[in-house]
Design an enzyme around this catalytic site. Structure first.
Site, PDB file in Angstrom:
ATOM      1  N   SER A 110       0.804  -1.227   0.000  1.00 29.04           N
ATOM      2  CA  SER A 110       0.000   0.000   0.000  1.00 29.04           C
ATOM      3  C   SER A 110       0.836   1.274   0.000  1.00 29.04           C
ATOM      4  O   SER A 110       0.332   2.337  -0.364  1.00 29.04           O
ATOM      5  CB  SER A 110      -0.945   0.016   1.207  1.00 29.04           C
ATOM      6  OG  SER A 110      -0.227   0.154   2.411  1.00 29.04           O
ATOM      7  N   LYS A 147       0.485   4.633   6.701  1.00 25.18           N
ATOM      8  CA  LYS A 147      -0.037   5.448   5.592  1.00 25.18           C
ATOM      9  C   LYS A 147       0.560   6.850   5.709  1.00 25.18           C
ATOM     10  O   LYS A 147       1.281   7.165   6.645  1.00 25.18           O
ATOM     11  CB  LYS A 147      -1.570   5.556   5.647  1.00 25.18           C
ATOM     12  CG  LYS A 147      -2.321   4.236   5.750  1.00 25.18           C
ATOM     13  CD  LYS A 147      -2.286   3.426   4.474  1.00 25.18           C
ATOM     14  CE  LYS A 147      -3.065   2.122   4.641  1.00 25.18           C
ATOM     15  NZ  LYS A 147      -2.909   1.227   3.466  1.00 25.18           N
TER      16      LYS A 147
END
Length: 217
Positions: free
Chosen positions: A77, A128
């Site tokens: 990701s 993230k």
């Protein structure tokens, strides 16, 4: 034949024998004292090393709990910024002192509404990038992110294809809007909403493995 006995030994010989006995006795006492001293020294050495080990373990625990911690990257990701298998160091002081800004790469605890599955579980930590700060208004058009009506200038590597649009989001106070750099393959705030500050573990400050990727991500 006369019997051997103490009476046949003259005074000089008696004195010599007594001297030997005294020396043996003194040697035994010295040996006993040295053994006892050696035992005390060994015990003191063991206690000192146990103390050093205890202090080291306590310091390691405190550092891990409040200062720095290492993490392993299990998913794609955050590609190309972070690759699968990278090991990173996270600073927890950034959260404590409020040093969190847009663009920072953050490790945080699993959000309750995250139901994407994949390589993460309910007890896993995620990583993230912060896109929206508390109070920001976010939207996206044509693979472009807008923050408070202005195009977001991204100085970091990322996939230009958003995959899923942001729509319109106003970030609540005390929360953050998170996205992965590999936008089409990232399950992030677009799916599970904004992230409460209380779930933030810390800010990624260094990649330590592999050595070919060593440095600030």
């Amino acid at each position: 034949m006369p019997r051997l006995g103490w009476s046949l030994v003259n005074d000089e010989q008696k004195h010599h024998v007594q001297k030997i006995v005294d020396e043996v006795h003194e040697a035994v006492e010295d040996a006993s004292e040295q053994i006892a001293q050696t035992g005390k020294t060994l015990i003191r050495w063991i206690v000192e090393w146990l103390g050093i080990i205890l202090v080291a373990l306590s310091a390691a625990f405190l550092i891990r709990a409040y200062v720095f911690q290492t993490f392993y990257i299990p998913s794609v990701s955050m590609v190309p910024t972070l690759q699968v298998g990278d090991r990173i160091i996270v600073s927890k002081l950034s959260t404590a002192f409020g040093d969190i800004n847009r663009g920072d790469v953050i490790v945080f605890k699993h959000p309750p509404r995250e139901q994407c599955g994949g390589d993460t579980g309910p007890n896993s930590d995620l990583v993230k990038r912060i896109i929206g700060m508390p109070g920001d208004e976010l939207t996206s058009r044509n693979n472009t992110i807008y923050v408070n009506g202005k195009k977001l200038v991204e100085h970091w590597q990322h996939d230009p294809n958003l995959g899923s649009d942001i729509g319109y989001v106003k970030v609540p106070e005390g929360q953050y809007f998170m996205m992965g750099d590999n936008r089409p393959s990232s399950c992030d705030s677009r799916m599970w909403g904004t992230l409460p500050k209380s779930l933030i573990v810390g800010k990624v400050v260094l990649r330590i493995w592999p050595l070919s990727h060593f440095g600030h991500p």
